[in-house]
Design a protein around this motif. Structure first.
Motif, short mmCIF file in Angstrom:
data_model
loop_
_atom_site.label_atom_id
_atom_site.label_comp_id
_atom_site.label_asym_id
_atom_site.label_seq_id
_atom_site.Cartn_x
_atom_site.Cartn_y
_atom_site.Cartn_z
N VAL A 806 44.68 57.14 77.18
CA VAL A 806 44.94 58.36 77.94
C VAL A 806 44.26 58.28 79.30
N ARG A 807 44.95 58.75 80.33
CA ARG A 807 44.42 58.85 81.69
C ARG A 807 44.62 60.28 82.19
N GLU A 808 43.88 60.62 83.23
CA GLU A 808 44.01 61.94 83.83
C GLU A 808 44.44 61.80 85.28
N ASN A 809 45.25 62.74 85.72
CA ASN A 809 45.78 62.73 87.07
C ASN A 809 45.44 64.02 87.80
N PHE A 810 45.26 63.92 89.09
CA PHE A 810 45.23 65.08 89.96
C PHE A 810 46.26 64.82 91.05
N PHE A 811 47.13 65.80 91.31
CA PHE A 811 48.19 65.55 92.28
C PHE A 811 48.37 66.74 93.22
N VAL A 812 48.88 66.42 94.40
CA VAL A 812 49.17 67.40 95.43
C VAL A 812 50.58 67.14 95.94
N ASN A 813 51.41 68.19 95.97
CA ASN A 813 52.75 68.12 96.54
C ASN A 813 52.85 69.15 97.66
N TYR A 814 53.44 68.74 98.76
CA TYR A 814 53.48 69.63 99.93
C TYR A 814 54.86 69.57 100.58
N LEU A 815 55.35 70.75 101.01
CA LEU A 815 56.64 70.84 101.69
C LEU A 815 56.51 71.76 102.89
N SER A 820 59.69 77.22 104.16
CA SER A 820 58.88 76.92 102.98
C SER A 820 57.51 77.56 102.99
N SER A 821 57.03 78.05 104.16
CA SER A 821 55.71 78.69 104.27
C SER A 821 54.61 77.77 103.77
N ASN A 822 54.64 76.49 104.18
CA ASN A 822 53.63 75.50 103.76
C ASN A 822 53.45 75.50 102.24
N TYR A 823 54.55 75.31 101.56
CA TYR A 823 54.53 75.31 100.10
C TYR A 823 53.68 74.15 99.59
N THR A 824 52.74 74.46 98.69
CA THR A 824 51.80 73.45 98.17
C THR A 824 51.66 73.60 96.67
N GLU A 825 51.63 72.48 95.98
CA GLU A 825 51.36 72.46 94.54
C GLU A 825 50.10 71.64 94.28
N LEU A 826 49.24 72.17 93.46
CA LEU A 826 48.06 71.45 92.99
C LEU A 826 48.17 71.33 91.48
N GLY A 827 47.96 70.14 90.95
CA GLY A 827 48.15 69.96 89.52
C GLY A 827 47.16 69.00 88.89
N TYR A 828 46.96 69.21 87.61
CA TYR A 828 46.13 68.33 86.78
C TYR A 828 46.99 67.88 85.62
N GLY A 829 46.96 66.59 85.32
CA GLY A 829 47.79 66.06 84.25
C GLY A 829 47.05 65.12 83.34
N ILE A 830 47.50 65.06 82.10
CA ILE A 830 47.00 64.09 81.12
C ILE A 830 48.13 63.09 80.89
N LEU A 839 51.38 65.50 80.23
CA LEU A 839 51.30 66.96 80.14
C LEU A 839 50.57 67.44 81.38
N GLU A 840 51.16 68.42 82.10
CA GLU A 840 50.61 68.82 83.38
C GLU A 840 50.45 70.34 83.45
N LEU A 841 49.41 70.76 84.15
CA LEU A 841 49.19 72.16 84.49
C LEU A 841 49.25 72.25 86.01
N VAL A 842 50.15 73.10 86.53
CA VAL A 842 50.44 73.12 87.97
C VAL A 842 50.30 74.54 88.51
N THR A 843 49.78 74.65 89.73
CA THR A 843 49.69 75.92 90.44
C THR A 843 50.32 75.75 91.82
N ALA A 844 51.09 76.77 92.25
CA ALA A 844 51.79 76.72 93.54
C ALA A 844 51.20 77.76 94.49
#
Length: 867
Positions: A806-815, A820-830, A839-844
């Protein structure tokens, strides 16, 4: 009777000339020592005992010295005279007498293992450059056994003829050749297997070296960055076969994948490997590696036996396997530039001498350091590293293949399968155990049954000819000669549901024919029936490929009537849309229909530059919902119109229109590396960043086309290894509509959004919570995705979790675009749950303010980079 007498004569003749040495190797307590190494000095051949500690070596009459070895025990040399028949020689090995050096070890003092390992690491590059060429003969045996499997698979396992108690075995003998720096040639001269006698591939010889920084993407204890991954403990020194050997315990600083644990024995002064006994875990599968080395030439130590044991459980299938290789008949050509003895000085321990040596050459260039090396004087680790790096750089500069990491050929002799059991009984260096003999007995009976079936001699011949009804339903593939085949895809694989077509069915056939090594043709008709619309549509796709492998040309012509998602990158998989529509009353997928002709051309000038050209003439029409059927009817109406909702365009509906579109893309990989296999050049993924420029043009007034726009887009994609734990993936994309005079919503730039809890998209380059069409644009835009994978963060601090892979991820998505009003996603994944899921938990956020959150399940990121 004549044949019987002839067989008796052959067997008696064989037995009269067969001879050698055989016996059992035990320790001082009488316990067997399986897989002990036996080295025959006069023949330069190595072998091992089997799992019952029994050995049997075929030798011609003569005098021999046999050296017996087992890790942790003192080696023993026995002289034996072979005449006719076998000499029985049981051997008892005594535990190795290990002495601690006269070094004071107290609090604050460094363990002496570190200076030993610093010297061995400094010398590792020397060992990889030391040999110009070698040839050898290798015996390999691979065995495997399925120990357990899911109960639901019991029927299929039995149908496949797999007995959980049966040992599957493959033996082979190969002639191998190594040419510095990275060429490996292997010719298999004989094969014996429990699989299909003509179709089972033999095990290749494993050329990986622990002197390299990585071995199978695991960090070697002799890597220059080993001290970041390992702690080392000195466990003593012993004398063996005229050399002094230090035993070093290898201890991972953090248990988990891709790090070894166990013991490595280092030859003093040469700082080469004497033997090793290491474990490594990859995704919950444990690998146990044993190697024994011998001095083939003065100062040249090479492995004579390899033993790999693997066991694990994957998706309910529990298995174990063994790989054994014994090497003999070494012929070595030493690199004349490095045919020398070097005394390595550790700056951290021998400070005064190191400082003196450094002063001697601090104003010297690499050439003069090389002269000091050839004179046999002492050098510091830093000096050795510097000169070897310069030496390697000079060779690469002179080489025409600096971008080739490995060059391997693998050939099977035409007579490899023709050898009988008498041949194998004579040349097999490791006796078979009971399970392996049983595996061969089962093979013989199965082969006899197979031969009778093929000859029509059995009451039941299961071979069928022609296309059967069940193949039309379940799918199948038919070989039409050596260079053509027909493939039927099961319609069940194309059975889906959406609110426009209702249940729909795709039925596809593929005919493919290869003309020669440089050209082939594939024709694929596809029919689609939409039950709610009561409408039949379809396409015909013709693909012609031609040219050399490294400069392949592809010409693809597709025509017909079909439905497409508004976003032609298909952000929603039809299976997921089917599930969401039937069980959650959500119809996120929006589609339209078009009659079209599409001509595409792809050209690989080489693996660095790839060109794509595309032209399409289409008649596009809007579609509307025709059904609201759902299995679960939730309170409220959640189905929406088939017209997408956009913040930029108030009404995304469109009239029936014609469109002529032209497009092109150039993709450039400036630093791509290659592996060559049997003269075929294969690009290594993730060895270079990818730069791409694309242009798309909507042409008006030609063929009644009603669109007029220009889109320019650039992108950058790369992967970085950061530190000892991190893996960073970056994907950046920017574009601008240079002209948007006449467009429909189908022509807008859409982004890979995600509103369903399940996703099949590449996690690098897609969004998790973004609406599929709300932020579509016909202006300028920028999208960025960054995915950082940790080896150890939160749950991976638990050893049992980390060891499961198992590994863990942290990710950022930006548009960023005009809506789009600087749409940003921050997420943590296993990552790598059950080895393949994430499996990911994401906040926008919009303009830095909280917008939404969600949980996503998908396929693991970086799945291809872990093997």
């Amino acid at each position: 009777m004549k044949q019987f007498l002839l067989l008796i004569f052959i067997l008696s003749a064989y037995c009269s000339y067969a001879g050698g040495v055989r016996g059992v190797v035990r320790n001082e307590k009488g316990e067997p020592l399986p897989y002990s190494t036996i080295y025959v000095k006069e023949t330069g051949s190595g072998t091992t005992t089997n799992d019952q500690a029994y050995y049997e070596i075929n030798l011609d009459p003569g005098n021999y010295q046999l050296i017996f070895q087992f890790v942790g025990y003192a080696s023993l040399t026995k002289e034996v005279i072979v005449e006719e028949g076998f000499v029985d020689l049981d051997v008892k090995l005594e535990s190795q007498v290990i002495m601690l050096r006269d070094i004071e070890v107290r609090a604050g003092k460094e363990d002496p293992a570190y200076t030993i390992m610093r010297k061995a690491i400094a010398k590792s590059k020397f060992h990889t450059q030391q040999i110009d060429k070698y040839t050898a003969k290798v015996y390999m045996k691979g065995t495997g056994k399925l120990k357990d499997y899911p109960f639901l698979m019991k029927g299929q396992i039995k149908k496949a003829g797999i007995d959980p108690d049966r040992v599957f075995i493959t033996e082979s003998v190969s002639e191998v050749e190594y040419i510095r720096p990275n060429t490996y040639n292997e010719k298999v001269i004989s094969i014996y297997t429990t699989g299909d006698n003509r179709n089972t591939m033999p095990n290749p010889y494993i050329n990986g070296s622990f002197y390299e920084p990585e071995l199978a993407k695991c960090v070697s204890p002799l890597s220059p960055k080993a001290f970041s991954y390992y702690k080392f403990r000195y466990e003593g020194t012993y004398q063996d076969q005229g050399v002094e050997v230090s035993k070093i315990r290898v201890i991972p600083r953090s248990k988990g994948d891709n790090v070894f644990r166990g013991v490595i024995n280092i030859v003093e002064d040469y700082w080469s490997i004497y033997s090793l006994n290491l474990h490594v875990t990859k995704f919950g599968v444990d690998f146990h590696i044993k190697q024994v080395y011998k001095p083939i030439e003065e100062g040249v130590w090479l492995p004579v036996t390899h033993k790999f044991h693997v066991e694990g459980k994957v998706l309910g299938f529990e298995f174990e396997g063994d790989y054994l290789a014994t090497v003999n008949n070494y012929e070595v050509q030493v690199n004349p530039d490095l045919d020398m003895q070097i005394e390595v000085i550790d700056e951290k321990v021998e400070e005064e001498l190191a400082e003196k040596l450094q002063e001697q050459v601090q104003d010297e260039d690499e050439k003069e350091i090389q002269e000091i090396l050839t004179s046999g004087k002492e050098v510091t680790r830093k000096q050795l590293k510097k000169v070897l790096k310069a030496y390697e750089k000079d060779e690469l500069r002179e080489s025409d293949n600096a971008d080739i990491l490995t060059n391997r050929t693998f050939e099977i002799d035409s007579n490899a399968y023709s050898h009988d059991s008498l041949y194998w009984a004579k040349i097999r260096p490791v006796p078979l155990n009971k399970g392996e003999k049983r595996g061969y007995d089962i093979l013989d009976s199965l082969n006899q049954v197979r031969e009778r079936e093929e000859n029509g001699d059995t009451l039941r011949n299961t071979k069928r000819k022609g296309v059967h009804f069940q193949d039309l339903v379940l799918g199948n593939r038919y070989d039409l000669g050596d260079k053509a085949y027909l493939k039927i895809r099961s319609p069940f694989l194309g059975f889906n549901y959406n609110t426009v077509e209702g249940f729909n069915l795709d039925y596809k056939l593929t005919y493919s024919k290869t003309f020669n090594k440089k050209s082939w043709l594939s024709v694929s008709p596809l029919l689609r029936y939409a039950f709610a619309r009561k409408k039949l549509s379809g396409t015909l796709r013709t693909h012609y490929g031609f040219g050399d492998n490294d400069s392949r040309n592809n010409l693809i012509l597709t025509a017909g009537r079909y439905v497409n998602q508004f976003n032609r990158d298909n952000p929603i998989h039809p299976y997921i849309n089917t599930f969401m529509s039937l069980f959650a009353e959500r119809n996120y997928m929006k589609i339209y229909e078009q009659d079209f002709v599409n001509l595409a051309y792809e050209k690989n000038w080489n693996e660095e530059v790839r060109l794509k050209l595309n032209s399409e003439l289409s008649r596009r029409r809007q579609l509307h919902n025709n059904t609201d059927f759902t299995i679960f009817d939730w309170s409220g109406k959640y189905f929406t119109s088939n017209t997408p909702v956009s913040l930029e365009l108030a009404n995304t509906s469109f009239p029936e229109n014609n469109a002529l579109l032209l497009g092109g893309e150039i993709e450039y990989k400036p630093f791509i590396k290659y592996a060559i296999y049997n003269d075929k050049k294969i690009a290594i993924n993730d060895s270079s960043p990818i730069f791409a420029v694309s242009y798309k043009k909507g042409i008006s007034s030609v063929f009644n086309s009603e669109v007029d726009y220009d889109l320019l887009e650039v992108s950058y994609k790369d992967q970085y290894k950061l530190g000892i734990r991190g893996l960073l993936d970056v994907y950046l994309k920017a574009g601008i509509f240079l002209n948007s005079k006449k467009m429909y919503f189908t022509d807008y730039k859409h982004f890979l959004g995600g509103r369903t809890p399940f996703t099949t998209l590449d996690p690098v380059g897609s969004f998790r919570l973004l609406d599929y069409y709300a932020y579509s644009t016909n202006d300028q835009y920028f999208a960025g995705n960054a995915n950082y994978q940790f080896r150890q963060l939160l749950v991976t601090r638990i050893p049992i979790v980390r060891l499961s892979g198992v590994r863990e991820n942290f990710f950022v998505n930006y548009l960023a675009n005009d809506v789009s009003s600087n749409y940003t996603e921050l997420g943590y994944g296993i990552n790598y749950i059950f080895r393949v899921f994430r499996l990911e938990l994401v906040t926008a956020f919009k303009e830095g303010k909280y917008e939404d959150w969600g949980v996503r399940v998908g396929i693991a990121s970086n799945l291809g980079s872990i093997f």
